[in-house]
Design a protein around this motif. Structure first.
Motif, mmCIF file in Angstrom:
data_model
loop_
_atom_site.group_PDB
_atom_site.id
_atom_site.type_symbol
_atom_site.label_atom_id
_atom_site.label_comp_id
_atom_site.label_asym_id
_atom_site.label_seq_id
_atom_site.Cartn_x
_atom_site.Cartn_y
_atom_site.Cartn_z
ATOM 1 N N PRO A 67 0.816 -1.214 0.000
ATOM 2 C CA PRO A 67 0.000 0.000 0.000
ATOM 3 C C PRO A 67 0.850 1.265 0.000
ATOM 4 O O PRO A 67 1.846 1.370 0.720
ATOM 5 N N LEU A 68 0.434 2.238 -0.822
ATOM 6 C CA LEU A 68 1.075 3.555 -0.857
ATOM 7 C C LEU A 68 0.261 4.576 -0.083
ATOM 8 O O LEU A 68 0.807 5.511 0.493
ATOM 9 N N ASN A 69 -1.061 4.387 -0.090
ATOM 10 C CA ASN A 69 -1.972 5.227 0.674
ATOM 11 C C ASN A 69 -3.255 4.434 0.881
ATOM 12 O O ASN A 69 -3.270 3.210 0.689
ATOM 13 N N SER A 70 -4.324 5.095 1.242
ATOM 14 C CA SER A 70 -5.570 4.386 1.571
ATOM 15 C C SER A 70 -6.310 3.868 0.344
ATOM 16 O O SER A 70 -7.263 3.087 0.491
ATOM 17 N N THR A 71 -5.895 4.263 -0.843
ATOM 18 C CA THR A 71 -6.633 3.850 -2.044
ATOM 19 C C THR A 71 -5.777 3.105 -3.064
ATOM 20 O O THR A 71 -6.313 2.353 -3.873
ATOM 21 N N HIS A 72 -4.462 3.315 -3.059
ATOM 22 C CA HIS A 72 -3.616 2.743 -4.105
ATOM 23 C C HIS A 72 -2.452 1.954 -3.509
ATOM 24 O O HIS A 72 -1.991 2.238 -2.403
ATOM 25 N N SER A 73 -2.001 0.970 -4.286
ATOM 26 C CA SER A 73 -0.870 0.129 -3.893
ATOM 27 C C SER A 73 0.041 -0.092 -5.087
ATOM 28 O O SER A 73 -0.345 0.114 -6.245
ATOM 29 N N ARG A 74 1.249 -0.536 -4.771
ATOM 30 C CA ARG A 74 2.178 -0.932 -5.821
ATOM 31 C C ARG A 74 2.128 -2.444 -5.974
ATOM 32 O O ARG A 74 2.374 -3.196 -5.028
ATOM 33 N N PHE A 75 1.809 -2.881 -7.190
ATOM 34 C CA PHE A 75 1.794 -4.300 -7.525
ATOM 35 C C PHE A 75 2.920 -4.533 -8.537
ATOM 36 O O PHE A 75 2.741 -4.313 -9.732
ATOM 37 N N GLY A 76 4.072 -4.940 -8.051
ATOM 38 C CA GLY A 76 5.218 -5.050 -8.933
ATOM 39 C C GLY A 76 5.633 -3.673 -9.412
ATOM 40 O O GLY A 76 5.939 -2.783 -8.621
ATOM 41 N N SER A 77 5.615 -3.451 -10.719
ATOM 42 C CA SER A 77 5.969 -2.148 -11.294
ATOM 43 C C SER A 77 4.758 -1.273 -11.560
ATOM 44 O O SER A 77 4.885 -0.171 -12.083
ATOM 45 N N ILE A 78 3.568 -1.771 -11.172
ATOM 46 C CA ILE A 78 2.312 -1.077 -11.479
ATOM 47 C C ILE A 78 1.733 -0.481 -10.209
ATOM 48 O O ILE A 78 1.744 -1.101 -9.145
ATOM 49 N N VAL A 79 1.222 0.741 -10.309
ATOM 50 C CA VAL A 79 0.457 1.357 -9.229
ATOM 51 C C VAL A 79 -1.015 1.332 -9.621
ATOM 52 O O VAL A 79 -1.390 1.799 -10.697
ATOM 53 N N ALA A 80 -1.835 0.754 -8.753
ATOM 54 C CA ALA A 80 -3.257 0.612 -9.062
ATOM 55 C C ALA A 80 -4.062 0.652 -7.772
ATOM 56 O O ALA A 80 -3.509 0.547 -6.668
ATOM 57 N N GLN A 81 -5.374 0.800 -7.921
ATOM 58 C CA GLN A 81 -6.250 0.793 -6.763
ATOM 59 C C GLN A 81 -6.293 -0.596 -6.137
ATOM 60 O O GLN A 81 -6.214 -1.612 -6.832
ATOM 61 N N HIS A 82 -6.398 -0.619 -4.818
ATOM 62 C CA HIS A 82 -6.577 -1.885 -4.134
ATOM 63 C C HIS A 82 -8.011 -1.973 -3.596
ATOM 64 O O HIS A 82 -8.669 -0.967 -3.374
ATOM 65 N N GLY A 83 -8.463 -3.197 -3.385
ATOM 66 C CA GLY A 83 -9.800 -3.388 -2.851
ATOM 67 C C GLY A 83 -9.808 -3.706 -1.377
ATOM 68 O O GLY A 83 -10.791 -3.446 -0.682
ATOM 69 N N MET A 84 -8.708 -4.268 -0.889
ATOM 70 C CA MET A 84 -8.604 -4.663 0.517
ATOM 71 C C MET A 84 -7.373 -4.010 1.121
ATOM 72 O O MET A 84 -6.266 -4.132 0.592
ATOM 73 N N PHE A 85 -7.596 -3.326 2.244
ATOM 74 C CA PHE A 85 -6.530 -2.525 2.852
ATOM 75 C C PHE A 85 -6.814 -2.370 4.333
ATOM 76 O O PHE A 85 -7.953 -2.186 4.758
ATOM 77 N N SER A 86 -5.750 -2.488 5.142
ATOM 78 C CA SER A 86 -5.842 -2.242 6.574
ATOM 79 C C SER A 86 -4.724 -1.277 6.938
ATOM 80 O O SER A 86 -3.557 -1.522 6.599
ATOM 81 N N PRO A 87 -5.032 -0.165 7.592
ATOM 82 C CA PRO A 87 -4.024 0.878 7.848
ATOM 83 C C PRO A 87 -2.775 0.387 8.570
ATOM 84 O O PRO A 87 -1.691 0.930 8.379
ATOM 85 N N GLY A 88 -2.904 -0.662 9.380
ATOM 86 C CA GLY A 88 -1.754 -1.114 10.144
ATOM 87 C C GLY A 88 -0.927 -2.178 9.454
ATOM 88 O O GLY A 88 0.015 -2.703 10.050
ATOM 89 N N MET A 89 -1.259 -2.507 8.204
ATOM 90 C CA MET A 89 -0.559 -3.599 7.524
ATOM 91 C C MET A 89 0.264 -3.079 6.352
ATOM 92 O O MET A 89 -0.078 -2.076 5.721
#
Length: 262
Positions: A67-89
């Protein structure tokens, strides 16, 4: 009905932090496996369905990221929206694909050449076990149905390679099976009706309410490998292949097994 949970291994005095986790909403989750595609980890969860559903459910493929922030994550070389996220993880997830399955009791992932496969073992007495395929170079992968395997109450699936690619499928009934890849399809026992292009040479094994199958490879020197197949039977006689290939019976027990030597 779950949910299934992902915990992080953090080490230390308490190795797993159970206060933070990701939830995966899969109805009647029955099994899972993982795979790596281009350095990106993936999680596959099979669905047995919920009571009253007739086993119908959606097995799912998830991609894990940072996770980069509350809405997006880095998946390999790609930055995209994530569907599952926990602030402490430090890990997040997104749903990549759902697979309609019926009483999927197990899932296996394997690659043959340029093809990537997912097999869901269906415990249904009337439905086949679906085999999905994707181009192995795609990231994220995109699976489509490739073959329906003729199983009856399949309990587990395991692919392995020796001189060819084989699929072992344990079943809850009186027999289990091995299918062999012929370059285009997985096929079973050859019969007089088998077309030459479909010949491969599968095999049927007498088992009793088999719940799982595993392949053990014994290295015997000179680069040679001796494979053993072990079926875990819920009940029935323990049926073991002897050193000369003969079948040796042991006393009946509630949890028994079968071993076959290649």
């Amino acid at each position: 009905r779950g949910p299934s949970k992902l915990f992080l291994f953090v080490g230390g005095h308490v190795p797993i932090d159970t206060t933070e986790y990701l939830s995966f909403d899969v109805d009647g989750a029955s099994s899972l496996t993982s795979m790596d595609v281009g350095g990106v980890p993936y999680l596959i969860v099979s669905s047995f369905g919920l009571p009253g559903s007739g086993g119908r459910g959606n097995s799912k493929l998830y991609r894990l990221g940072t996770p980069l922030n509350s809405t997006h994550s880095r998946f390999g070389s790609i930055v995209a929206q994530h569907g599952m996220f926990s602030p402490g993880m430090s890990v997040s997830a997104s749903l990549v694909q759902s697979f309609p399955t019926i009483a999927a009791n197990d899932v296996d992932h394997f690659v043959i050449g340029s093809q990537r496969f997912l097999l869901f073992a269906s415990y249904s007495a009337t439905s086949t076990s679906p085999l999905y395929m994707s181009d192995a170079t795609l990231e994220p992968p995109l699976f489509s149905i490739y073959q329906e395997l003729p199983t009856t109450e399949a309990t587990s699936a395991h692919a392995f390679q020796l001189n060819a690619t084989y699929l072992m499928l344990s079943q809850a009934g009186p027999y289990s099976m091995m299918l062999r890849w012929n370059g285009s399809w997985f096929v079973g026992v050859n019969t007089v009706a088998t077309r030459p292009e479909n010949a491969a040479g599968g095999q049927v094994f007498k088992t009793d309410t088999s719940q799982a199958v595993v392949v053990i490879k014994q290295h015997i020197g000179g680069g040679d490998v001796l494979p053993y197949l072990v079926f875990a039977n819920f009940r029935g006689d323990k049926d073991v292949a002897g050193p000369d290939g003969s079948r040796q019976l042991a006393p009946s027990q509630r949890l028994a097994g079968e071993m076959w030597r290649g």
